[in-house]
Scaffold this motif. Structure first.
Motif, PDB file in Angstrom:
ATOM      1  N   ALA A  57       0.915  -1.275  -0.036  1.00  0.00           N
ATOM      2  CA  ALA A  57       0.010  -0.086   0.107  1.00  0.00           C
ATOM      3  C   ALA A  57       0.912   1.326  -0.042  1.00  0.00           C
ATOM      4  O   ALA A  57       0.696   2.304  -0.803  1.00  0.00           O
ATOM      5  CB  ALA A  57      -0.838   0.017   1.183  1.00  0.00           C
ATOM      6  N   LEU A  58       1.922   1.224   0.949  1.00  0.00           N
ATOM      7  CA  LEU A  58       2.720   2.471   0.897  1.00  0.00           C
ATOM      8  C   LEU A  58       3.534   2.787  -0.562  1.00  0.00           C
ATOM      9  O   LEU A  58       3.998   3.793  -1.071  1.00  0.00           O
ATOM     10  CB  LEU A  58       3.789   2.410   2.196  1.00  0.00           C
ATOM     11  N   LYS A  59       3.832   1.317  -1.074  1.00  0.00           N
ATOM     12  CA  LYS A  59       4.549   1.518  -2.568  1.00  0.00           C
ATOM     13  C   LYS A  59       3.530   2.200  -3.552  1.00  0.00           C
ATOM     14  O   LYS A  59       4.124   3.108  -4.440  1.00  0.00           O
ATOM     15  CB  LYS A  59       4.969   0.409  -2.788  1.00  0.00           C
ATOM     16  N   GLN A  60       2.252   1.843  -3.377  1.00  0.00           N
ATOM     17  CA  GLN A  60       1.416   2.286  -4.402  1.00  0.00           C
ATOM     18  C   GLN A  60       1.029   3.929  -3.976  1.00  0.00           C
ATOM     19  O   GLN A  60       0.913   4.530  -5.168  1.00  0.00           O
ATOM     20  CB  GLN A  60       0.126   1.744  -3.915  1.00  0.00           C
ATOM     21  N   ILE A  61       1.087   4.371  -2.781  1.00  0.00           N
ATOM     22  CA  ILE A  61       0.916   5.726  -2.684  1.00  0.00           C
ATOM     23  C   ILE A  61       2.160   6.348  -3.235  1.00  0.00           C
ATOM     24  O   ILE A  61       2.094   7.354  -3.640  1.00  0.00           O
ATOM     25  CB  ILE A  61       0.705   5.950  -1.159  1.00  0.00           C
ATOM     26  N   ALA A  62       3.293   5.984  -2.867  1.00  0.00           N
ATOM     27  CA  ALA A  62       4.613   6.763  -3.172  1.00  0.00           C
ATOM     28  C   ALA A  62       4.750   6.868  -4.689  1.00  0.00           C
ATOM     29  O   ALA A  62       5.331   7.744  -5.061  1.00  0.00           O
ATOM     30  CB  ALA A  62       5.938   5.727  -2.584  1.00  0.00           C
ATOM     31  N   ASP A  63       4.146   5.924  -5.517  1.00  0.00           N
ATOM     32  CA  ASP A  63       4.134   5.949  -7.026  1.00  0.00           C
ATOM     33  C   ASP A  63       3.345   6.984  -7.268  1.00  0.00           C
ATOM     34  O   ASP A  63       3.606   7.531  -8.579  1.00  0.00           O
ATOM     35  CB  ASP A  63       3.668   4.716  -7.510  1.00  0.00           C
ATOM     36  N   ARG A  64       2.465   7.750  -6.460  1.00  0.00           N
ATOM     37  CA  ARG A  64       1.510   8.724  -6.861  1.00  0.00           C
ATOM     38  C   ARG A  64       2.072  10.250  -6.612  1.00  0.00           C
ATOM     39  O   ARG A  64       1.424  11.079  -6.932  1.00  0.00           O
ATOM     40  CB  ARG A  64       0.148   8.562  -6.242  1.00  0.00           C
ATOM     41  N   TYR A  65       2.853   9.892  -5.627  1.00  0.00           N
ATOM     42  CA  TYR A  65       3.568  11.472  -4.869  1.00  0.00           C
ATOM     43  C   TYR A  65       5.145  11.603  -5.370  1.00  0.00           C
ATOM     44  O   TYR A  65       6.058  10.805  -4.989  1.00  0.00           O
ATOM     45  CB  TYR A  65       3.322  11.301  -3.408  1.00  0.00           C
ATOM     46  N   PRO A  66       5.257  12.637  -6.095  1.00  0.00           N
ATOM     47  CA  PRO A  66       6.619  13.119  -6.224  1.00  0.00           C
ATOM     48  C   PRO A  66       7.483  13.503  -5.041  1.00  0.00           C
ATOM     49  O   PRO A  66       6.650  13.976  -3.986  1.00  0.00           O
ATOM     50  CB  PRO A  66       6.581  13.943  -7.356  1.00  0.00           C
ATOM     51  N   THR A  67       8.548  13.346  -4.936  1.00  0.00           N
ATOM     52  CA  THR A  67       9.336  13.968  -3.695  1.00  0.00           C
ATOM     53  C   THR A  67       8.672  15.026  -3.216  1.00  0.00           C
ATOM     54  O   THR A  67       8.734  15.461  -2.062  1.00  0.00           O
ATOM     55  CB  THR A  67      10.812  13.666  -3.528  1.00  0.00           C
ATOM     56  N   GLU A  68       8.825  16.209  -4.211  1.00  0.00           N
ATOM     57  CA  GLU A  68       8.468  17.541  -3.808  1.00  0.00           C
ATOM     58  C   GLU A  68       7.290  17.654  -3.163  1.00  0.00           C
ATOM     59  O   GLU A  68       7.070  18.422  -2.187  1.00  0.00           O
ATOM     60  CB  GLU A  68       8.648  18.452  -4.911  1.00  0.00           C
ATOM     61  N   ARG A  69       5.986  16.811  -3.715  1.00  0.00           N
ATOM     62  CA  ARG A  69       4.859  16.884  -3.075  1.00  0.00           C
ATOM     63  C   ARG A  69       4.513  16.148  -1.796  1.00  0.00           C
ATOM     64  O   ARG A  69       3.877  16.588  -0.995  1.00  0.00           O
ATOM     65  CB  ARG A  69       3.708  16.207  -4.114  1.00  0.00           C
ATOM     66  N   ILE A  70       5.486  15.380  -1.373  1.00  0.00           N
ATOM     67  CA  ILE A  70       5.499  14.649  -0.186  1.00  0.00           C
ATOM     68  C   ILE A  70       6.112  15.543   0.946  1.00  0.00           C
ATOM     69  O   ILE A  70       5.659  15.812   1.855  1.00  0.00           O
ATOM     70  CB  ILE A  70       6.436  13.380  -0.152  1.00  0.00           C
ATOM     71  N   ILE A  71       7.082  16.433   0.590  1.00  0.00           N
ATOM     72  CA  ILE A  71       7.503  17.452   1.439  1.00  0.00           C
ATOM     73  C   ILE A  71       6.531  18.300   1.604  1.00  0.00           C
ATOM     74  O   ILE A  71       6.293  18.777   2.832  1.00  0.00           O
ATOM     75  CB  ILE A  71       8.835  18.149   0.925  1.00  0.00           C
ATOM     76  N   TYR A  72       5.865  18.965   0.594  1.00  0.00           N
ATOM     77  CA  TYR A  72       4.624  19.797   0.723  1.00  0.00           C
ATOM     78  C   TYR A  72       3.750  19.378   1.797  1.00  0.00           C
ATOM     79  O   TYR A  72       3.127  20.134   2.488  1.00  0.00           O
ATOM     80  CB  TYR A  72       4.165  20.244  -0.732  1.00  0.00           C
ATOM     81  N   SER A  73       3.364  18.178   1.448  1.00  0.00           N
ATOM     82  CA  SER A  73       2.059  17.420   2.197  1.00  0.00           C
ATOM     83  C   SER A  73       2.460  17.438   3.889  1.00  0.00           C
ATOM     84  O   SER A  73       1.839  17.909   4.549  1.00  0.00           O
ATOM     85  CB  SER A  73       1.898  16.078   1.605  1.00  0.00           C
ATOM     86  N   LEU A  74       3.953  16.941   4.031  1.00  0.00           N
ATOM     87  CA  LEU A  74       4.400  17.025   5.394  1.00  0.00           C
ATOM     88  C   LEU A  74       4.196  18.461   5.931  1.00  0.00           C
ATOM     89  O   LEU A  74       3.819  18.436   7.108  1.00  0.00           O
ATOM     90  CB  LEU A  74       5.685  16.244   5.373  1.00  0.00           C
ATOM     91  N   ASN A  75       4.490  19.379   5.085  1.00  0.00           N
ATOM     92  CA  ASN A  75       4.878  20.696   6.020  1.00  0.00           C
ATOM     93  C   ASN A  75       3.263  21.302   6.294  1.00  0.00           C
ATOM     94  O   ASN A  75       2.946  21.625   7.310  1.00  0.00           O
ATOM     95  CB  ASN A  75       5.204  21.773   4.891  1.00  0.00           C
ATOM     96  N   ILE A  76       2.112  20.815   5.279  1.00  0.00           N
ATOM     97  CA  ILE A  76       0.778  21.221   5.562  1.00  0.00           C
ATOM     98  C   ILE A  76       0.382  20.701   6.655  1.00  0.00           C
ATOM     99  O   ILE A  76      -0.397  21.128   7.737  1.00  0.00           O
ATOM    100  CB  ILE A  76       0.027  20.822   4.388  1.00  0.00           C
TER     101      ILE A  76
END
Length: 204
Positions: free
Chosen positions: A94-113
């Motif tokens: 499941a985590l791999k599936q989600i990671a495939d949908r999120y570029p690294t920049e968007r992961i960092i953006y989401s964590l900040n939010i």
């Protein structure tokens, strides 16, 4: 501990235990992160509404989303995430599936939010509204004017473009070519005779 045991001792399923204790199932967290990646704000809003109506802790929701997004970051950036995180096969998939949908920049953006929202909610006057704003920002970085949101948007578009190119460009979006010879035939100018070229104009 005894109080918790009294609450759950007669329950018949793990799902019932989670509901009584206010624990958010992992699958629901996974589904919400996928919904955010797909800009499915309706699903995110419904989740907030259901938890609010059930008097659940919205701060726990944001904390669980943040913790899971940290795991997504590992699966996105580490060469061997299973050596770093102890996850079951189902959770890892499941985590791999989600990671495939999120570029690294968007992961960092989401964590900040999510970090901002987790810090805000304890003193918030309207936890539901602030959580809904958080869900909107997670799913729609295009609404944010700052540089981090722009980087997340560009990275998402770039990832989508790479997926299109890796699967080939559909013929429907390619420009159509006219196969008829007439469409490519070059029209030659009419030849000019020497008599016409040297003729003097007639006197008035």
């Amino acid at each position: 501990g005894l109080s918790i045991l009294d609450k759950v001792i007669d329950l018949e399923s793990f799902e019932q235990v989670e509901r009584v204790l206010g624990v958010i199932p992992k699958k629901r967290i996974f589904d919400l992160l996928i919904a955010a990646a797909d800009q499915d704000t309706d699903t995110l809003y419904r989740a907030v509404e259901e938890m609010y109506n059930a008097s659940a802790d919205l701060g726990r929701l944001c904390t669980n989303l943040m913790d899971t997004m940290k795991d997504v970051m590992v699966f996105r950036s580490a060469k061997d995430p299973r050596a770093i995180l102890e996850k079951s096969d189902a959770d890892a998939a499941a985590l791999k599936q989600i990671a495939d949908r999120y570029p690294t920049e968007r992961i960092i953006y989401s964590l900040n939010i999510l970090q901002e929202t987790v810090a805000l909610l304890p003193r918030s006057l309207d936890k539901r509204a602030d959580t809904e704003v958080c869900m909107l920002r997670l799913s729609r970085p295009d609404l944010q004017p700052d540089q981090k949101a722009l980087s997340a948007r560009l990275a998402t578009v770039e990832q989508q473009l790479q997926k299109v190119l890796s699967h080939g460009i559909p013929a429907a979006i390619l420009p159509k070519k006219d196969p008829s010879p007439a469409a490519t035939k070059t029209v030659e100018p009419a030849p000019v005779s020497p008599a016409t070229a040297t003729a003097e104009p007639a006197p008035a």
